[in-house]
Design a protein around this motif. Structure first.
Motif, PDB file in Angstrom:
ATOM      1  N   ILE A   1       0.850  -1.195   0.000  1.00 50.20           N
ATOM      2  CA  ILE A   1       0.000   0.000   0.000  1.00 50.20           C
ATOM      3  C   ILE A   1       0.887   1.248   0.000  1.00 50.20           C
ATOM      4  O   ILE A   1       1.803   1.362   0.820  1.00 50.20           O
ATOM      5  N   PRO A   2       0.655   2.188  -0.905  1.00 50.29           N
ATOM      6  CA  PRO A   2       1.458   3.415  -0.912  1.00 50.29           C
ATOM      7  C   PRO A   2       1.097   4.341   0.244  1.00 50.29           C
ATOM      8  O   PRO A   2       0.092   4.145   0.925  1.00 50.29           O
ATOM      9  N   HIS A   3       1.903   5.345   0.439  1.00 45.94           N
ATOM     10  CA  HIS A   3       1.815   6.369   1.484  1.00 45.94           C
ATOM     11  C   HIS A   3       2.197   5.806   2.858  1.00 45.94           C
ATOM     12  O   HIS A   3       1.397   5.131   3.530  1.00 45.94           O
ATOM     13  N   VAL A   4       3.421   6.093   3.239  1.00 47.17           N
ATOM     14  CA  VAL A   4       3.963   5.680   4.528  1.00 47.17           C
ATOM     15  C   VAL A   4       3.893   6.856   5.491  1.00 47.17           C
ATOM     16  O   VAL A   4       4.304   7.973   5.156  1.00 47.17           O
ATOM     17  N   VAL A   5       3.388   6.620   6.681  1.00 49.18           N
ATOM     18  CA  VAL A   5       3.251   7.668   7.699  1.00 49.18           C
ATOM     19  C   VAL A   5       4.546   7.759   8.499  1.00 49.18           C
ATOM     20  O   VAL A   5       5.062   6.753   8.984  1.00 49.18           O
ATOM     21  N   ARG A   6       5.065   8.960   8.644  1.00 48.70           N
ATOM     22  CA  ARG A   6       6.306   9.164   9.388  1.00 48.70           C
ATOM     23  C   ARG A   6       6.102   8.874  10.877  1.00 48.70           C
ATOM     24  O   ARG A   6       5.007   9.086  11.411  1.00 48.70           O
ATOM     25  N   PRO A   7       7.137   8.398  11.590  1.00 47.88           N
ATOM     26  CA  PRO A   7       7.022   8.100  13.026  1.00 47.88           C
ATOM     27  C   PRO A   7       6.514   9.278  13.842  1.00 47.88           C
ATOM     28  O   PRO A   7       5.731   9.093  14.776  1.00 47.88           O
ATOM     29  N   GLU A   8       6.962  10.492  13.485  1.00 49.09           N
ATOM     30  CA  GLU A   8       6.521  11.677  14.232  1.00 49.09           C
ATOM     31  C   GLU A   8       5.013  11.889  14.086  1.00 49.09           C
ATOM     32  O   GLU A   8       4.330  12.278  15.042  1.00 49.09           O
ATOM     33  N   GLU A   9       4.488  11.603  12.887  1.00 49.91           N
ATOM     34  CA  GLU A   9       3.045  11.730  12.670  1.00 49.91           C
ATOM     35  C   GLU A   9       2.282  10.660  13.453  1.00 49.91           C
ATOM     36  O   GLU A   9       1.210  10.938  14.014  1.00 49.91           O
ATOM     37  N   LYS A  10       2.827   9.441  13.474  1.00 54.32           N
ATOM     38  CA  LYS A  10       2.180   8.378  14.253  1.00 54.32           C
ATOM     39  C   LYS A  10       2.071   8.781  15.719  1.00 54.32           C
ATOM     40  O   LYS A  10       1.024   8.589  16.353  1.00 54.32           O
ATOM     41  N   HIS A  11       3.150   9.327  16.252  1.00 57.68           N
ATOM     42  CA  HIS A  11       3.144   9.724  17.664  1.00 57.68           C
ATOM     43  C   HIS A  11       2.108  10.816  17.908  1.00 57.68           C
ATOM     44  O   HIS A  11       1.351  10.744  18.895  1.00 57.68           O
ATOM     45  N   GLU A  12       2.085  11.803  17.038  1.00 59.12           N
ATOM     46  CA  GLU A  12       1.134  12.911  17.219  1.00 59.12           C
ATOM     47  C   GLU A  12      -0.306  12.417  17.136  1.00 59.12           C
ATOM     48  O   GLU A  12      -1.168  12.822  17.928  1.00 59.12           O
ATOM     49  N   ARG A  13      -0.581  11.496  16.213  1.00 60.84           N
ATOM     50  CA  ARG A  13      -1.935  10.949  16.081  1.00 60.84           C
ATOM     51  C   ARG A  13      -2.301  10.099  17.301  1.00 60.84           C
ATOM     52  O   ARG A  13      -3.443  10.149  17.777  1.00 60.84           O
ATOM     53  N   SER A  14      -1.340   9.346  17.807  1.00 65.35           N
ATOM     54  CA  SER A  14      -1.590   8.550  19.023  1.00 65.35           C
ATOM     55  C   SER A  14      -1.981   9.452  20.180  1.00 65.35           C
ATOM     56  O   SER A  14      -2.922   9.152  20.932  1.00 65.35           O
ATOM     57  N   GLN A  15      -1.262  10.553  20.336  1.00 58.88           N
ATOM     58  CA  GLN A  15      -1.544  11.470  21.445  1.00 58.88           C
ATOM     59  C   GLN A  15      -2.938  12.076  21.322  1.00 58.88           C
ATOM     60  O   GLN A  15      -3.636  12.262  22.325  1.00 58.88           O
ATOM     61  N   ARG A  16      -3.349  12.374  20.114  1.00 60.52           N
ATOM     62  CA  ARG A  16      -4.695  12.936  19.918  1.00 60.52           C
ATOM     63  C   ARG A  16      -5.777  11.933  20.318  1.00 60.52           C
ATOM     64  O   ARG A  16      -6.769  12.290  20.977  1.00 60.52           O
ATOM     65  N   LEU A  17      -5.579  10.670  19.948  1.00 58.15           N
ATOM     66  CA  LEU A  17      -6.578   9.659  20.308  1.00 58.15           C
ATOM     67  C   LEU A  17      -6.519   9.315  21.790  1.00 58.15           C
ATOM     68  O   LEU A  17      -7.562   9.056  22.411  1.00 58.15           O
ATOM     69  N   LEU A  18      -5.331   9.313  22.371  1.00 53.87           N
ATOM     70  CA  LEU A  18      -5.226   9.052  23.809  1.00 53.87           C
ATOM     71  C   LEU A  18      -5.918  10.146  24.616  1.00 53.87           C
ATOM     72  O   LEU A  18      -6.501   9.870  25.672  1.00 53.87           O
ATOM     73  N   ALA A  19      -5.880  11.375  24.123  1.00 51.72           N
ATOM     74  CA  ALA A  19      -6.588  12.470  24.806  1.00 51.72           C
ATOM     75  C   ALA A  19      -8.098  12.223  24.773  1.00 51.72           C
ATOM     76  O   ALA A  19      -8.805  12.451  25.777  1.00 51.72           O
ATOM     77  N   ILE A  20      -8.607  11.746  23.637  1.00 53.71           N
ATOM     78  CA  ILE A  20     -10.027  11.389  23.548  1.00 53.71           C
ATOM     79  C   ILE A  20     -10.336  10.266  24.536  1.00 53.71           C
ATOM     80  O   ILE A  20     -11.344  10.291  25.257  1.00 53.71           O
ATOM     81  N   SER A  21      -9.467   9.256  24.570  1.00 58.66           N
ATOM     82  CA  SER A  21      -9.681   8.126  25.472  1.00 58.66           C
ATOM     83  C   SER A  21      -9.736   8.575  26.922  1.00 58.66           C
ATOM     84  O   SER A  21     -10.615   8.139  27.688  1.00 58.66           O
ATOM     85  N   ASN A  22      -8.818   9.439  27.320  1.00 57.90           N
ATOM     86  CA  ASN A  22      -8.791   9.912  28.714  1.00 57.90           C
ATOM     87  C   ASN A  22     -10.073  10.643  29.079  1.00 57.90           C
ATOM     88  O   ASN A  22     -10.615  10.461  30.176  1.00 57.90           O
ATOM     89  N   ARG A  23     -10.570  11.458  28.159  1.00 54.47           N
ATOM     90  CA  ARG A  23     -11.816  12.181  28.420  1.00 54.47           C
ATOM     91  C   ARG A  23     -12.993  11.225  28.551  1.00 54.47           C
ATOM     92  O   ARG A  23     -13.824  11.348  29.457  1.00 54.47           O
TER      93      ARG A  23
END
Length: 436
Positions: free
Chosen positions: A348-370
């Motif tokens: 599958i084309p389009h590889v997500v950079r590690p920094e983007e993965k981390h930022e996206r994880s943090q956004r979802l973890l914030a939703i989870s905490n709420r």
């Protein structure tokens, strides 16, 4: 036949990584070894046997497995070191190349671990267990055992036929297979005879139960619900397309199945779900969660999500985030995508950079905490049944309510007992409710 008396007084160290299924299997192995006189090693003691049950869901998991093996080899020089599990299945040569590893077992060989240990200690000659190390599991090895605390884990199914593009589990665990209902009910009865109050139903894809026996998952739930002495069952994880309305209705009206579900979503974007080859879309997922809430308003719903998979553009992640924000769920388990050799996702084309993965994880973890805080807060002031278990702090019990709220309790009680407790508010770090 080998002589089990040769193992009397031997010491064993165990290390498990990964899912509840792995922990259930390791616990069963430890129980079998204890029955022939093998004691679990204590701090400062040197083990004769080391067993590592591995995970390979990500490259990070592989790395943790290697670290664990190296650590055990250093701590217990000269021990008979056995490595099993998904990492061992997928990369047996790599594992066998780690200094100090004595034996690598395939999925099919797990059930013979006691036989191999007996053979090792009864002969000075090296041996090979036989069988194809690369062959994925085709046999169903039963397991019902208690974890470190109070609950039991009952393995009802193994393997998976789904072949999602990001996943190596079908290669590591083999095709879907299961035990029969009669044997599983007997294992639940044995757990009850040992004093067990709660059983967690585990497997790789438990909703697919019955593929090898012609039975159904719903029939299994009905049979288990009738086992006297078991007061609680939890369904560890079930695919949304296999969580039928009949199963939801049964859980809502059953004697012992708790209002608690763990449902893998993986992405809130229909396009990403298509790339993953998942067998549902966001509409189906939303309807399943909403139906569970309709039938069991107090139920806890945990959800798995993977961020940064191949093909997940910023726009598709934003779409997924909006969908997840709207879901009436209790908590997210967020994982960063890790590329696994041999998977279709690598095309599958389009590889997500590690920094983007981390930022996206943090956004979802914030939703989870709420969402988790709001879920807990809703039950402050209520009285719920709590299964008590000792914590590491003297005089303090931990436990979970029927709907999986973590509780701290200081008062009269004992391990493995269910008490009705009043939930008075959050603890200091906001991770549990204080009960009295």
């Amino acid at each position: 036949m080998t002589d089990t008396h040769i193992l009397q007084g031997k010491l064993a160290a165990y290390f498990t990584l990964g899912c509840k299924l792995n922990f259930a299997e390791t616990s069963t192995i430890a129980q079998k070894l204890a029955e022939v006189g093998v004691r679990t090693v204590r701090k400062g003691e040197r083990a004769d046997i080391c067993i590592v049950n591995t995970c390979s869901v990500t490259e990070v998991a592989d790395h943790k497995c290697r670290q664990a093996i190296h650590k055990l080899v250093r701590q217990h020089p000269g021990a008979f070191v056995i490595v099993m599990g998904c990492y061992a299945q997928l990369k047996p040569e790599e594992v066998m190349g780690i200094e100090g590893v004595s034996l690598v077992l395939s999925q099919n060989q797990k059930g013979k671990v006691l036989e191999y240990i007996e053979k090792y200690f009864s002969t000075s000659e090296s041996f090979h267990p036989g069988g194809d190390q690369k062959e994925a599991g085709t046999l169903f090895v039963p397991s019902c055992s208690r974890g470190e605390r109070t609950r039991y884990f009952l393995k009802v199914q193994d393997g998976c036929n789904y072949f999602c593009t990001y996943c190596t589990i079908p290669f590591a665990r083999g095709r879907s297979r299961n035990g029969n209902i009669a044997s599983l009910v007997e294992q639940a009865r044995q757990a009850a005879a040992e004093g067990g109050k709660e059983i967690v139903i585990t497997g790789v894809n438990i909703g697919d139960f019955g593929r090898t026996t012609g039975e159904s998952f719903l029939d299994l739930l009905r049979a288990l619900d009738a086992v006297e002495g078991i007061e609680r069952y939890r369904i560890s994880s079930i695919e949304p397309n296999l969580l039928t309305d009949e199963v939801l209705q049964f859980c809502a009206s059953s004697r012992a199945f708790m209002p608690h579900f763990h449902i893998p979503l993986q992405s809130g974007s229909d396009e990403v779900l298509r790339l993953m080859h998942r067998r549902y879309d966001t509409s189906l997922f939303y309807n399943k969660v909403s139906r569970a809430r309709e039938l069991m308003p107090d139920c806890f719903i945990g959800v798995d999500v993977i961020v940064g998979t191949r093909g997940e553009t910023a726009a598709l992640f934003d779409e997924a985030e909006r969908f997840i924000e709207l879901l009436p769920i209790s908590q997210l388990h967020v994982f960063s995508y890790s590329e696994r050799p041999g998977t279709a996702a690598l095309r599958i084309p389009h590889v997500v950079r590690p920094e983007e993965k981390h930022e996206r994880s943090q956004r979802l973890l914030a939703i989870s905490n709420r969402k988790l805080h709001a879920f807990y807060e809703h039950f402050v002031g209520q009285t719920r049944p709590v299964l008590l278990e000792h914590s590491r702090v003297r005089g303090v019990y931990n436990g979970f309510t029927d709907n999986y709220i973590k509780v701290e309790y200081r008062g009269e009680g004992s391990d493995n007992h269910i008490l009705p407790l009043h939930l008075v508010g959050f603890n200091a770090d906001q991770t549990a409710l204080i009960a009295e």
